[in-house]
Design a protein around this motif. Sequence first.
Motif, short mmCIF file in Angstrom:
data_model
loop_
_atom_site.label_atom_id
_atom_site.label_comp_id
_atom_site.label_asym_id
_atom_site.label_seq_id
_atom_site.Cartn_x
_atom_site.Cartn_y
_atom_site.Cartn_z
N ASP A 108 33.33 32.45 35.55
CA ASP A 108 34.13 33.31 36.44
C ASP A 108 33.17 34.28 37.13
O ASP A 108 32.50 35.09 36.49
CB ASP A 108 35.15 34.06 35.59
CG ASP A 108 35.99 35.05 36.38
OD1 ASP A 108 35.46 35.66 37.32
OD2 ASP A 108 37.16 35.23 36.01
N ARG B 284 28.29 32.89 43.97
CA ARG B 284 28.86 32.07 45.05
C ARG B 284 28.40 30.63 44.86
O ARG B 284 27.54 30.10 45.57
CB ARG B 284 28.46 32.65 46.40
CG ARG B 284 29.23 33.94 46.70
CD ARG B 284 28.90 34.56 48.02
NE ARG B 284 29.80 35.67 48.31
CZ ARG B 284 29.50 36.71 49.07
NH1 ARG B 284 28.31 36.76 49.66
NH2 ARG B 284 30.37 37.68 49.28
N ARG C 82 32.03 24.31 32.89
CA ARG C 82 32.54 25.68 32.86
C ARG C 82 32.01 26.39 31.62
O ARG C 82 31.97 25.83 30.53
CB ARG C 82 34.07 25.69 32.84
CG ARG C 82 34.72 25.43 34.19
CD ARG C 82 36.19 25.76 34.10
NE ARG C 82 36.86 25.56 35.36
CZ ARG C 82 37.78 26.39 35.85
NH1 ARG C 82 38.11 27.47 35.17
NH2 ARG C 82 38.38 26.13 37.00
N PHE D 133 34.64 36.85 46.47
CA PHE D 133 34.42 35.47 46.05
C PHE D 133 35.49 34.50 46.53
O PHE D 133 35.39 33.30 46.30
CB PHE D 133 34.34 35.40 44.51
CG PHE D 133 33.24 36.24 43.92
CD1 PHE D 133 31.93 35.79 43.94
CD2 PHE D 133 33.51 37.47 43.36
CE1 PHE D 133 30.91 36.56 43.40
CE2 PHE D 133 32.49 38.25 42.82
CZ PHE D 133 31.19 37.78 42.83
N GLU D 134 36.54 34.99 47.18
CA GLU D 134 37.68 34.14 47.51
C GLU D 134 37.28 32.93 48.36
O GLU D 134 37.66 31.80 48.06
CB GLU D 134 38.75 34.97 48.22
CG GLU D 134 39.52 35.89 47.29
CD GLU D 134 40.54 36.74 48.01
OE1 GLU D 134 41.60 37.01 47.43
OE2 GLU D 134 40.28 37.12 49.18
N ASP E 282 34.41 31.55 48.76
CA ASP E 282 33.50 30.64 48.07
C ASP E 282 34.23 29.83 47.01
O ASP E 282 33.89 28.66 46.78
CB ASP E 282 32.36 31.42 47.42
CG ASP E 282 31.29 30.49 46.87
OD1 ASP E 282 30.49 29.95 47.67
OD2 ASP E 282 31.29 30.26 45.64
N VAL E 283 35.22 30.39 46.35
CA VAL E 283 35.99 29.62 45.38
C VAL E 283 36.71 28.47 46.07
O VAL E 283 36.80 27.36 45.53
CB VAL E 283 36.99 30.53 44.63
CG1 VAL E 283 37.97 29.72 43.82
CG2 VAL E 283 36.22 31.50 43.71
N HIS F 65 36.01 24.38 45.41
CA HIS F 65 37.04 23.35 45.23
C HIS F 65 36.76 22.15 46.14
O HIS F 65 36.85 20.99 45.71
CB HIS F 65 38.42 23.92 45.51
CG HIS F 65 39.51 22.90 45.52
ND1 HIS F 65 39.93 22.24 44.39
CD2 HIS F 65 40.26 22.42 46.54
CE1 HIS F 65 40.89 21.39 44.71
NE2 HIS F 65 41.12 21.47 46.01
N PHE G 31 39.43 25.97 40.76
CA PHE G 31 38.91 27.17 40.13
C PHE G 31 39.72 28.41 40.52
O PHE G 31 39.23 29.53 40.43
CB PHE G 31 37.44 27.38 40.54
CG PHE G 31 36.50 26.34 40.03
CD1 PHE G 31 35.85 26.52 38.82
CD2 PHE G 31 36.27 25.17 40.74
CE1 PHE G 31 34.98 25.56 38.33
CE2 PHE G 31 35.39 24.20 40.27
CZ PHE G 31 34.74 24.39 39.06
N SER G 32 40.96 28.19 40.95
CA SER G 32 41.77 29.31 41.44
C SER G 32 42.09 30.32 40.34
O SER G 32 42.48 31.45 40.65
CB SER G 32 43.06 28.78 42.07
OG SER G 32 43.84 28.07 41.11
N TRP H 202 40.07 31.88 38.72
CA TRP H 202 39.10 32.96 38.87
C TRP H 202 39.59 34.04 39.84
O TRP H 202 39.03 35.13 39.87
CB TRP H 202 37.77 32.41 39.37
CG TRP H 202 37.02 31.61 38.36
CD1 TRP H 202 37.26 31.55 37.02
CD2 TRP H 202 35.89 30.78 38.60
NE1 TRP H 202 36.34 30.73 36.41
CE2 TRP H 202 35.49 30.24 37.36
CE3 TRP H 202 35.17 30.43 39.75
CZ2 TRP H 202 34.41 29.38 37.23
CZ3 TRP H 202 34.09 29.58 39.63
CH2 TRP H 202 33.70 29.06 38.38
N LEU H 203 40.60 33.74 40.61
CA LEU H 203 41.11 34.70 41.59
C LEU H 203 42.33 35.45 41.09
O LEU H 203 42.91 36.24 41.82
CB LEU H 203 41.46 33.97 42.91
CG LEU H 203 40.30 33.20 43.55
CD1 LEU H 203 40.78 32.50 44.81
CD2 LEU H 203 39.13 34.11 43.85
#
Length: 329
Positions: free
Chosen positions: A113, A162, A183, A282-283, A285-286, A290, A297-298, A300-301
């Motif tokens: 994360d 990132r 992960r 980071f939004e 880059d996440v 994907h 990896f959502s 993480w948001l």
Amino acid sequence: MALPDFLVIGAPKAGTTALHAALARHPALFMSAVKEPKFFLTDGPPPTRGGPGDAQTFREHVWRREDYEALFEKAPPGTLRGESTPFYLYDRGAQRRIHATIPDARLIVVLRDPVERAHSNWTHLWSAGLEPIGDVVRACAEEERRVAAGWSAFWHYVGLGRYGEQLRDLFKLFPPANVLVLRYRDLVDAPRATLDRICGFLGVETGVIAEVPRENVTAHPERTLRHQALSRVMRAGAAVGRHLPGALAGRLTESLEVALQDNGRPRRPLSWDERQALIPRFERDVALLHQVTGEDFSDWLRPRERSGGLMGDRPPGQRQARNGRPRLS
């Protein structure tokens, strides 16, 4: 030539030290005694300027080809040779150097994360007296200035997380079949299955190693006048140390490191406000991550842990220790 067959290339503060130690227990794998040689980070000698304490880190670079190959000369015949430098994923020059030198290398990537990773990174340097800003959000806001000033990658709290950008560029050099993306939470929650997955990727026997060694969780000293004073002395000592022999510079700061960690409490978790302030960095880059990996990896948001507990209920290391799982800093 004694060069590695595989590398653990990232990310920092994602359990790579513990993973290196675990893989070293497999009889078919030979891990370099120097866990983080940093050979591919430069084309020659390391830089001479940087942030507080970077001079000591630069001294640790194994940058001469003959010294790097010497790390693997004692590998028993038939074993696969490996090393772990978690900055290789972030450093695009390192990616290119690896490809030019070992084009068939197998690469292992551990992703954490990015908000938690940034916080752990900042805590590491703050506790060591090297981070002058006692607030992780403000420290992240200083990143562009620090990069421009030549501070080394470990200070790039946001950039190091990132992963979408990093993997996008890595896959331009290496086919996905040569890259294993894991992960961090899988190392913590399912070490046996994760280690078997790594061994299968490397083509060695599975079921041989089942545990990830414990690592110490970084203490978090209180923001006291004593800590501030010791930190200033530490940063001054690090600046002076760049002009001293390595052993003398190490002795100069060793006692200060002990004093800074004295009576430090367990790592302070992120507050809700801190996490929510850092997530927007980071939004995009996440979303890219994907696209690059095809994995979601959502989580993480979101402001909550996957288990449903609030971020900051207790330090992650505490929860894992109570459950008998490895504590990975």
